[in-house]
Design an enzyme around this catalytic site. Structure first.
Site, PDB file in Angstrom:
ATOM      1  N   ASP A  60     -12.857 -14.083  24.182  1.00 61.17           N
ATOM      2  CA  ASP A  60     -12.011 -13.068  23.536  1.00 61.17           C
ATOM      3  C   ASP A  60     -11.937 -13.438  22.054  1.00 61.17           C
ATOM      4  OD1 ASP A  60      -9.444 -11.130  24.893  1.00 61.17           O
ATOM      5  OD2 ASP A  60      -9.627 -11.429  22.735  1.00 61.17           O
ATOM      6  N   ASN A  94      -6.804  -8.341  19.912  1.00 61.02           N
ATOM      7  CA  ASN A  94      -5.622  -7.689  20.486  1.00 61.02           C
ATOM      8  C   ASN A  94      -5.026  -8.545  21.605  1.00 61.02           C
ATOM      9  OD1 ASN A  94      -3.770  -5.559  20.642  1.00 61.02           O
ATOM     10  ND2 ASN A  94      -4.913  -4.553  22.291  1.00 61.02           N
ATOM     11  N   ASP A 102     -16.793 -13.676  19.518  1.00 58.59           N
ATOM     12  CA  ASP A 102     -16.970 -12.237  19.423  1.00 58.59           C
ATOM     13  C   ASP A 102     -18.193 -11.814  20.224  1.00 58.59           C
ATOM     14  OD1 ASP A 102     -17.335  -9.552  18.425  1.00 58.59           O
ATOM     15  OD2 ASP A 102     -15.908 -10.159  16.867  1.00 58.59           O
ATOM     16  N   PHE A 112     -14.520  -6.289  29.501  1.00 54.26           N
ATOM     17  CA  PHE A 112     -13.339  -5.567  29.023  1.00 54.26           C
ATOM     18  C   PHE A 112     -13.335  -5.449  27.503  1.00 54.26           C
ATOM     19  CE2 PHE A 112     -11.755  -7.571  32.974  1.00 54.26           C
ATOM     20  CZ  PHE A 112     -11.203  -6.473  33.615  1.00 54.26           C
ATOM     21  N   SER A 149     -13.454   4.742  31.896  1.00 52.98           N
ATOM     22  CA  SER A 149     -12.166   5.433  31.788  1.00 52.98           C
ATOM     23  C   SER A 149     -12.264   6.835  32.368  1.00 52.98           C
ATOM     24  CB  SER A 149     -11.817   5.511  30.298  1.00 52.98           C
ATOM     25  OG  SER A 149     -10.793   6.434  30.077  1.00 52.98           O
ATOM     26  N   TYR A 175     -13.861   7.239  20.945  1.00 54.30           N
ATOM     27  CA  TYR A 175     -13.598   6.217  21.966  1.00 54.30           C
ATOM     28  C   TYR A 175     -14.229   6.636  23.297  1.00 54.30           C
ATOM     29  CZ  TYR A 175     -11.045   3.954  25.765  1.00 54.30           C
ATOM     30  OH  TYR A 175     -10.724   3.299  26.932  1.00 54.30           O
ATOM     31  N   LYS A 192     -17.620   5.144  25.858  1.00 51.42           N
ATOM     32  CA  LYS A 192     -17.633   4.880  27.305  1.00 51.42           C
ATOM     33  C   LYS A 192     -18.777   5.650  27.966  1.00 51.42           C
ATOM     34  CE  LYS A 192     -13.968   2.227  27.278  1.00 51.42           C
ATOM     35  NZ  LYS A 192     -14.167   0.782  27.402  1.00 51.42           N
ATOM     36  N   ASN A 245       0.740   5.056  24.035  1.00 46.18           N
ATOM     37  CA  ASN A 245       0.786   5.414  25.455  1.00 46.18           C
ATOM     38  C   ASN A 245       2.217   5.472  25.965  1.00 46.18           C
ATOM     39  OD1 ASN A 245      -2.081   3.537  25.428  1.00 46.18           O
ATOM     40  ND2 ASN A 245      -2.127   5.641  26.120  1.00 46.18           N
ATOM     41  N   ARG A 277      -0.246  12.693  35.006  1.00 44.51           N
ATOM     42  CA  ARG A 277      -1.305  11.676  34.978  1.00 44.51           C
ATOM     43  C   ARG A 277      -1.250  10.828  36.239  1.00 44.51           C
ATOM     44  NH1 ARG A 277      -2.200  14.561  31.458  1.00 44.51           N
ATOM     45  NH2 ARG A 277      -2.737  14.150  29.271  1.00 44.51           N
TER      46      ARG A 277
HETATM   47  P1  NAD Z   1      -6.824  -4.861  25.431  1.00 42.46           P
HETATM   48  O1  NAD Z   1      -6.949  -4.506  24.004  1.00 42.46           O
HETATM   49  O2  NAD Z   1      -5.531  -5.445  25.891  1.00 42.46           O
HETATM   50  O3  NAD Z   1      -7.998  -5.860  25.858  1.00 42.46           O
HETATM   51  C1  NAD Z   1      -9.238  -5.878  25.223  1.00 42.46           C
HETATM   52  C2  NAD Z   1      -9.504  -7.330  24.815  1.00 42.46           C
HETATM   53  O4  NAD Z   1     -10.805  -7.410  24.228  1.00 42.46           O
HETATM   54  C3  NAD Z   1      -8.504  -7.833  23.786  1.00 42.46           C
HETATM   55  O5  NAD Z   1      -7.985  -9.083  24.218  1.00 42.46           O
HETATM   56  C4  NAD Z   1      -9.337  -7.997  22.500  1.00 42.46           C
HETATM   57  O6  NAD Z   1      -8.880  -9.078  21.719  1.00 42.46           O
HETATM   58  C5  NAD Z   1     -10.727  -8.222  23.062  1.00 42.46           C
HETATM   59  N1  NAD Z   1     -11.850  -7.793  22.214  1.00 42.46           N
HETATM   60  C6  NAD Z   1     -12.029  -6.609  21.589  1.00 42.46           C
HETATM   61  N2  NAD Z   1     -13.224  -6.585  20.971  1.00 42.46           N
HETATM   62  C7  NAD Z   1     -13.814  -7.796  21.215  1.00 42.46           C
HETATM   63  C8  NAD Z   1     -15.054  -8.374  20.844  1.00 42.46           C
HETATM   64  N3  NAD Z   1     -15.942  -7.726  20.081  1.00 42.46           N
HETATM   65  N4  NAD Z   1     -15.330  -9.638  21.270  1.00 42.46           N
HETATM   66  C9  NAD Z   1     -14.427 -10.320  22.034  1.00 42.46           C
HETATM   67  N5  NAD Z   1     -13.244  -9.812  22.397  1.00 42.46           N
HETATM   68  C10 NAD Z   1     -12.942  -8.548  22.000  1.00 42.46           C
HETATM   69  O7  NAD Z   1      -7.175  -3.561  26.285  1.00 42.46           O
HETATM   70  P2  NAD Z   1      -7.022  -3.287  27.840  1.00 42.46           P
HETATM   71  O8  NAD Z   1      -5.995  -2.239  28.009  1.00 42.46           O
HETATM   72  O9  NAD Z   1      -6.926  -4.543  28.577  1.00 42.46           O
HETATM   73  O10 NAD Z   1      -8.426  -2.596  28.104  1.00 42.46           O
HETATM   74  C11 NAD Z   1      -9.550  -3.343  28.513  1.00 42.46           C
HETATM   75  C12 NAD Z   1     -10.741  -2.409  28.618  1.00 42.46           C
HETATM   76  O11 NAD Z   1     -10.417  -1.343  29.517  1.00 42.46           O
HETATM   77  C13 NAD Z   1     -11.144  -1.757  27.299  1.00 42.46           C
HETATM   78  O12 NAD Z   1     -12.549  -1.691  27.233  1.00 42.46           O
HETATM   79  C14 NAD Z   1     -10.553  -0.365  27.402  1.00 42.46           C
HETATM   80  O13 NAD Z   1     -11.284   0.579  26.667  1.00 42.46           O
HETATM   81  C15 NAD Z   1     -10.666  -0.090  28.888  1.00 42.46           C
HETATM   82  N6  NAD Z   1      -9.697   0.894  29.360  1.00 42.46           N
HETATM   83  C16 NAD Z   1      -8.377   0.680  29.136  1.00 42.46           C
HETATM   84  C17 NAD Z   1      -7.462   1.626  29.552  1.00 42.46           C
HETATM   85  C18 NAD Z   1      -5.985   1.432  29.274  1.00 42.46           C
HETATM   86  O14 NAD Z   1      -5.226   2.386  29.369  1.00 42.46           O
HETATM   87  N7  NAD Z   1      -5.515   0.241  28.980  1.00 42.46           N
HETATM   88  C19 NAD Z   1      -7.885   2.780  30.211  1.00 42.46           C
HETATM   89  C20 NAD Z   1      -9.252   2.953  30.454  1.00 42.46           C
HETATM   90  C21 NAD Z   1     -10.157   1.990  30.011  1.00 42.46           C
HETATM   91  C1  UD1 Z   2      -4.660   7.974  26.991  1.00 39.00           C
HETATM   92  C2  UD1 Z   2      -5.958   8.164  26.271  1.00 39.00           C
HETATM   93  C3  UD1 Z   2      -7.127   7.975  27.233  1.00 39.00           C
HETATM   94  C4  UD1 Z   2      -7.024   6.625  27.928  1.00 39.00           C
HETATM   95  C5  UD1 Z   2      -5.669   6.548  28.616  1.00 39.00           C
HETATM   96  C6  UD1 Z   2      -5.509   5.218  29.282  1.00 39.00           C
HETATM   97  C7  UD1 Z   2      -5.358   9.771  24.537  1.00 39.00           C
HETATM   98  C8  UD1 Z   2      -5.537  11.166  24.020  1.00 39.00           C
HETATM   99  N1  UD1 Z   2      -5.993   9.473  25.676  1.00 39.00           N
HETATM  100  O1  UD1 Z   2      -4.566   8.964  27.970  1.00 39.00           O
HETATM  101  O2  UD1 Z   2      -8.342   8.041  26.552  1.00 39.00           O
HETATM  102  O3  UD1 Z   2      -8.064   6.471  28.874  1.00 39.00           O
HETATM  103  O4  UD1 Z   2      -4.633   6.718  27.631  1.00 39.00           O
HETATM  104  O5  UD1 Z   2      -4.215   4.964  29.669  1.00 39.00           O
HETATM  105  O6  UD1 Z   2      -4.715   8.935  23.909  1.00 39.00           O
HETATM  106  N2  UD1 Z   2       3.278  11.227  26.331  1.00 39.00           N
HETATM  107  C9  UD1 Z   2       4.500  11.637  25.816  1.00 39.00           C
HETATM  108  N3  UD1 Z   2       5.083  10.881  24.849  1.00 39.00           N
HETATM  109  C10 UD1 Z   2       4.528   9.727  24.366  1.00 39.00           C
HETATM  110  C11 UD1 Z   2       3.276   9.305  24.904  1.00 39.00           C
HETATM  111  C12 UD1 Z   2       2.677  10.089  25.872  1.00 39.00           C
HETATM  112  O7  UD1 Z   2       5.044  12.667  26.225  1.00 39.00           O
HETATM  113  O8  UD1 Z   2       5.097   9.086  23.482  1.00 39.00           O
HETATM  114  C13 UD1 Z   2       2.651  12.023  27.410  1.00 39.00           C
HETATM  115  C14 UD1 Z   2       1.281  12.562  27.076  1.00 39.00           C
HETATM  116  O9  UD1 Z   2       1.377  13.829  26.496  1.00 39.00           O
HETATM  117  C15 UD1 Z   2       0.618  12.584  28.468  1.00 39.00           C
HETATM  118  C16 UD1 Z   2       1.258  11.406  29.194  1.00 39.00           C
HETATM  119  O10 UD1 Z   2       2.469  11.141  28.496  1.00 39.00           O
HETATM  120  O11 UD1 Z   2       0.976  13.769  29.156  1.00 39.00           O
HETATM  121  C17 UD1 Z   2       0.404  10.155  29.206  1.00 39.00           C
HETATM  122  O12 UD1 Z   2       0.005   9.841  27.879  1.00 39.00           O
HETATM  123  P1  UD1 Z   2      -0.755   8.467  27.517  1.00 39.00           P
HETATM  124  O13 UD1 Z   2      -0.025   7.319  28.104  1.00 39.00           O
HETATM  125  O14 UD1 Z   2      -0.997   8.459  26.049  1.00 39.00           O
HETATM  126  O15 UD1 Z   2      -2.118   8.557  28.344  1.00 39.00           O
HETATM  127  P2  UD1 Z   2      -3.263   9.701  28.319  1.00 39.00           P
HETATM  128  O16 UD1 Z   2      -2.999  10.706  27.280  1.00 39.00           O
HETATM  129  O17 UD1 Z   2      -3.428  10.159  29.713  1.00 39.00           O
END
Ligand code: NAD
Ligand code: UD1
Length: 333
Positions: free
Chosen positions: A31, A35, A58, A80, A124, A148, A152, A198, A230
């Protein structure tokens, strides 16, 4: 198995590292701390009573990746590492294409050099073209509405091509719906930098007084209460999905895609109510206009994962709310 977890100190990666260790797999984490906090390593070790090998490095750096593979006998990778802020990806697309594509390519190239063939990818629900009706299943059309999401889609495409070109390759794309919740120990959870985008982290910061009230983005959707629906999945269930996929598909060749969701839709107001019931903390909110790009309803058809992997989400929304809140309270101590 000896599993390299890239981005393994992040939100989902850290929970997955715990799930792997609890199944007696070995874990190496890389990592770059973009983040994540360094102390997440000790937290993973405290929960499991096992140690992991950590590289601060990295994934876009071929030499750093080469060193990790040279020093460890890696059987498979869960990737991830990447950036995930949708809004920022619209403003600074180059940053997202550069990091997300480059890290996946570099990891996959290094794997090939070391005859490591199993690659699990964090995809995603956002890869599904937006005009399709939920429940979304794995046969539906792909397409994205922001950079973004395109990273994916592109990485999945690349995995498909690798599976054709390389008969040893096993690519597993896991399409997450909306991960929420935290580890029951309260040692791991989601810790966004700045104002959260989120819903769940925003609710948590309203609950602890950091933010004044929740902005509910629209109550005029075609949903039961008008707010967006959702598929919120507990992060521990999500982590277990990775272990199930690896253990089931490790010996297979080809490209596999699975939704990781619950199959149930929950509206914004339902989540607010569940949080209030689970925690006893009131969440003031105001209804506002729709957020650009949002859809009314998105939830998974999770049948394929249950059928093929023997995995399904079992934790409730209330459990997720309670654990998110417990983690959030720990941050203020
Ligand atoms: P996160 O930011 O908490 O975790 C990602 C980790 O990757 C972080 O610790 C960051 O420091 C590290 N990182 C980023 N770029 C790097 C690099 N070039 N080299 C080494 N480390 C690096 O995010 P998360 O929520 O745990 O998500 C993990 C994965 O899942 C991501 O790819 C994200 O796009 C995907 N994902 C997340 C969600 C969500 O809602 N959290 C939804 C769908 C997909
Ligand atoms: C977001 C990302 C999506 C990602 C997903 C993972 C966007 C446009 N999409 O989706 O790419 O895969 O997170 O978790 O960002 N909401 C509120 N108030 C807030 C925040 C959200 O009302 O302050 C509502 C939104 O309108 C939505 C729901 O809550 O209806 C969920 O939102 P969010 O948590 O941001 O997730 P997604 O939009 O589904």
């Amino acid at each position: 198995m000896n599993v390299l977890v890239t981005g393994g100190l992040g939100y989902i990666g850290s929970h997955t590292a715990v799930a792997l260790l609890e199944r007696n797999h070995d874990v190496v984490v890389v990592d770059n701390l973009y983040n994540a906090d360094r102390d997440v390593k000790e937290r993973i070790e405290k929960i499991t009573g096992k140690s992991i090998k950590f590289y601060e490095g990295d994934c876009v750096d071929p030499e750093a990746m080469e060193r990790i593979f040279a020093e460890n006998d890696i059987d498979c990778v869960i990737h991830f590492a990447g950036y995930k802020a949708v809004g920022e990806s619209v403003r600074i697309p180059t940053k997202y294409y550069r990091n997300n594509l480059d890290s996946a390519l570099t990891v996959l190239e290094t794997m090939k050099n070391h005859n490591c063939n199993v690659f699990v990818f964090s995809s995603s629900a956002t890869v599904y073209r937006a005009d399709q009706k939920s429940p979304l299943n794995e046969t539906m059309e792909l397409g994205a509405s922001n950079p973004y999401g395109w990273t994916k889609v592109m990485i999945e495409r690349f995995m498909e091509d690798l599976a054709v070109a390389d008969e040893d390759f096993c690519g597993i794309s896991l399409r997450y719906f909306n991960p929420i919740g935290a580890h029951e120990s309260t040692l791991l959870g989601e810790k966004p930098v700045g104002i959260p985008n989120n819903l769940m982290p925003y609710i948590c910061q309203v609950a602890d007084g950091t933010l004044e009230y929740l902005h509910v983005f629209g109550d005029d959707y075609d949903t039961p209460d008008g707010t967006g629906v959702r598929d919120y999945i507990h992060v521990v269930d999500l982590a277990l999905g990775h272990v199930a996929a690896l253990e089931k598909l490790y010996e297979q060749k080809g490209m596999f895609k699975y939704n990781l969701g619950t199959g149930r839709g929950t509206s914004v107001l339902e989540l607010v109510n569940a949080f209030q019931e689970a925690t006893g903390v009131e969440i003031p909110y105001q209804i506002e206009g729709r957020r650009p790009g949002d859809l009314a309803t998105v939830y998974a058809d999770p049948a394929k994962a249950e059928q093929d992997l023997g995995w399904k989400a079992t934790r409730t929304i209330k459990e997720a709310c309670a654990s998110s809140w417990a983690f959030q309270q720990g941050l203020k101590k």
